[in-house]
Write a protein that holds these residues in place. Structure first.
Motif, PDB file in Angstrom:
ATOM      1  N   ALA A   1     -15.970 -27.335 -28.690  1.00  0.00           N
ATOM      2  CA  ALA A   1     -16.160 -25.934 -29.037  1.00  0.00           C
ATOM      3  C   ALA A   1     -17.635 -25.598 -28.924  1.00  0.00           C
ATOM      4  O   ALA A   1     -18.496 -26.484 -28.865  1.00  0.00           O
ATOM      5  CB  ALA A   1     -15.660 -25.654 -30.451  1.00  0.00           C
ATOM      6  N   ARG A   2     -17.916 -24.314 -28.897  1.00  0.00           N
ATOM      7  CA  ARG A   2     -19.303 -23.855 -28.914  1.00  0.00           C
ATOM      8  C   ARG A   2     -19.817 -23.857 -30.349  1.00  0.00           C
ATOM      9  O   ARG A   2     -19.032 -23.813 -31.310  1.00  0.00           O
ATOM     10  CB  ARG A   2     -19.414 -22.466 -28.294  1.00  0.00           C
TER      11      ARG A   2
ATOM     12  N   ASP B   1     -18.375 -21.071 -32.756  1.00  0.00           N
ATOM     13  CA  ASP B   1     -16.937 -20.791 -32.818  1.00  0.00           C
ATOM     14  C   ASP B   1     -16.380 -21.090 -34.210  1.00  0.00           C
ATOM     15  O   ASP B   1     -16.711 -22.110 -34.822  1.00  0.00           O
ATOM     16  CB  ASP B   1     -16.180 -21.637 -31.788  1.00  0.00           C
TER      17      ASP B   1
ATOM     18  N   ARG C   1     -19.498 -29.909 -30.875  1.00  0.00           N
ATOM     19  CA  ARG C   1     -19.957 -28.566 -30.548  1.00  0.00           C
ATOM     20  C   ARG C   1     -21.063 -28.695 -29.500  1.00  0.00           C
ATOM     21  O   ARG C   1     -22.101 -29.309 -29.775  1.00  0.00           O
ATOM     22  CB  ARG C   1     -20.456 -27.844 -31.796  1.00  0.00           C
TER      23      ARG C   1
ATOM     24  N   GLY D   1     -11.860 -22.235 -26.572  1.00  0.00           N
ATOM     25  CA  GLY D   1     -12.741 -21.252 -25.952  1.00  0.00           C
ATOM     26  C   GLY D   1     -12.038 -20.511 -24.838  1.00  0.00           C
ATOM     27  O   GLY D   1     -10.816 -20.592 -24.678  1.00  0.00           O
TER      28      GLY D   1
ATOM     29  N   LEU E   1      -9.922 -18.863 -27.014  1.00  0.00           N
ATOM     30  CA  LEU E   1     -10.791 -18.210 -27.977  1.00  0.00           C
ATOM     31  C   LEU E   1     -11.855 -17.396 -27.241  1.00  0.00           C
ATOM     32  O   LEU E   1     -12.945 -17.184 -27.748  1.00  0.00           O
ATOM     33  CB  LEU E   1     -11.461 -19.246 -28.894  1.00  0.00           C
TER      34      LEU E   1
END
Length: 300
Positions: free
Chosen positions: A8-9, A12, A31, A56, A84
Motif C-alpha cells: 500500500a501507499r 492509504d 508501505r 490501490g 482503492l
C-alpha cells in the motif's frame, strides 16, 4: 491460508482491509512509494514466493507488477487486488468488487486465474491497457480535473480532446498485419489486456486478460463532428461499431510515427509516457496468478 504481503501507499487507510485479512491469515504490510522500496519488500530475501495483495488503483498495481517482473517473481507469485484508486479499471474488468472490504474477502475466498501481461520492448509492463493519440491526450488534459474532482476528470479530458484532438499519422501492425497505412490520420490507438479505462469506459470492450491475446482498436474519424461523434459513442460504449474504427486481436502490436520523426505519447495503465517514435508490445500469456471472485464475472 499462506501469509499475505499487503502493498500500500504510505497514506492509504487500510483499516477495513486489515480487519478482514488479519482474521484469517498472517499479514505483513509494506508501505512503499519508490521502485527501490517495492523491490526491497518483494525481493526473495523478504520471503518469496508469497501471496501479494496490492491495495490501490491501476497505477499502484502497475508499479507492483513491474517490480515483480523486474525481480523475476511473477511466475511464483499469486496476486490479490483491493481497489482503492480513482478509476480502478483493471479491477472492474476482472469483476472485483470496488468496496475494499468486499475485495478483501475475495482475496481470502476467491479463485486463482492465470492472467496475461503485456511487455514493451524495454521490458516495461502493461497490466490493463496502453493507448496513444486521443486517449493519452485526454489523460493529460484531464489530469488537473481528476486530481481535484476525482473520476469526473476522465470525461472532461475526453471532451477537451474531442474539441482539440491531436493530429497523428500512425502506422499500426498486429502480428505483422497493417491496420492503418502511413498516410492515414489516426485519432486513437488502444491496446487492451483489460476492457476499461477512465473509470469504467470500455475502450476495448472485447479485451480479456486471460485469453492470451491483446485486443486492438484504431480509430480514424475525420473532422470535428466525427471526433465529437466518436467521443459520444465512446462514452456510450458503441465506438467499436463505427465504420471509422478498425479492430484486431494478436500477440504483438507495433505502433510507429508514419512521418519522419513524428512522435506520440502513450498512456500506460493511466501513466503518461513518451514521446515515442516507435513502440512494440507483446503478450505474455498466463504470466501470473490473479485472485478473482469465485463465480461468474460481474460487471462494475
Amino acid at each position: 491460508m499462506d501469509a499475505l504481503l499487503v502493498l500500500a501507499r504510505p497514506d492509504d487507510d487500510l483499516t477495513a482491509v486489515l480487519a478482514v485479512l488479519e482474521g484469517a491469515a498472517e499479514v505483513r504490510v509494506a508501505r512503499t512509494e519508490t521502485a527501490d522500496e517495492l523491490d526491497a519488500a518483494l525481493g526473495k530475501g523478504a520471503g518469496a514466493p508469497r501471496t501479494v495483495v496490492v491495495v490501490g488503483g491501476d497505477g499502484t498495481l502497475h508499479a507492483a507488477m513491474a517490480a515483480l517482473h523486474r525481480l523475476g517473481l511473477l511466475g511464483e507469485t499469486t496476486v490479490g487486488l483491493v481497489p482503492l484508486g480513482t478509476g480502478n479499471d483493471f479491477a472492474r474488468g476482472v469483476g472485483l468488487p470496488l468496496d475494499p472490504a468486499e475485495a478483501a474477502h475475495v482475496v481470502l475466498a476467491g479463485a486463482t486465474r492465470a492472467t496475461d501481461l503485456i511487455l514493451d520492448e524495454d521490458g516495461g509492463v502493461v497490466v490493463n491497457s496502453v493507448h496513444a493519440g486521443a486517449g493519452a491526450d485526454a489523460a493529460k488534459r484531464g489530469e488537473w480535473w481528476k486530481t481535484h474532482l476525482g473520476i469526473v476528470g476522465y470525461p472532461i479530458g475526453a471532451l477537451l480532446t474531442a474539441l482539440r484532438p491531436p493530429s497523428l499519422h500512425l502506422s499500426v501492425e498486429v502480428d505483422g498485419t497493417p491496420l492503418s497505412l502511413p498516410h492515414t490520420h489516426v485519432l486513437q490507438v488502444a491496446v487492451g489486456n483489460g476492457p476499461n479505462v477512465g473509470g469504467g469506459t470500455e475502450l476495448v470492450p472485447t479485451a480479456d486478460p486471460g485469453d492470451g491475446v491483446a485486443d486492438v482498436i484504431v480509430s480514424m474519424p475525420k473532422g470535428l463532428w466525427s471526433n465529437l461523434g466518436y467521443a459520444r459513442d465512446l462514452l456510450r460504449g458503441r465506438h467499436h461499431e463505427r465504420n471509422d474504427v478498425t479492430a484486431a486481436r494478436g500477440r504483438t502490436v507495433t505502433v510507429s510515427g508514419a512521418a519522419a520523426g513524428e512522435e506520440f505519447w502513450c498512456s500506460t495503465d493511466g501513466e503518461i509516457e513518451g514521446p515515442h517514435r516507435r513502440r512494440t508490445w507483446r503478450v505474455v500469456p498466463q504470466a501470473y496468478r490473479l485472485i478473482v471472485p469465485d463465480g461468474p464475472r460481474q460487471a462494475q
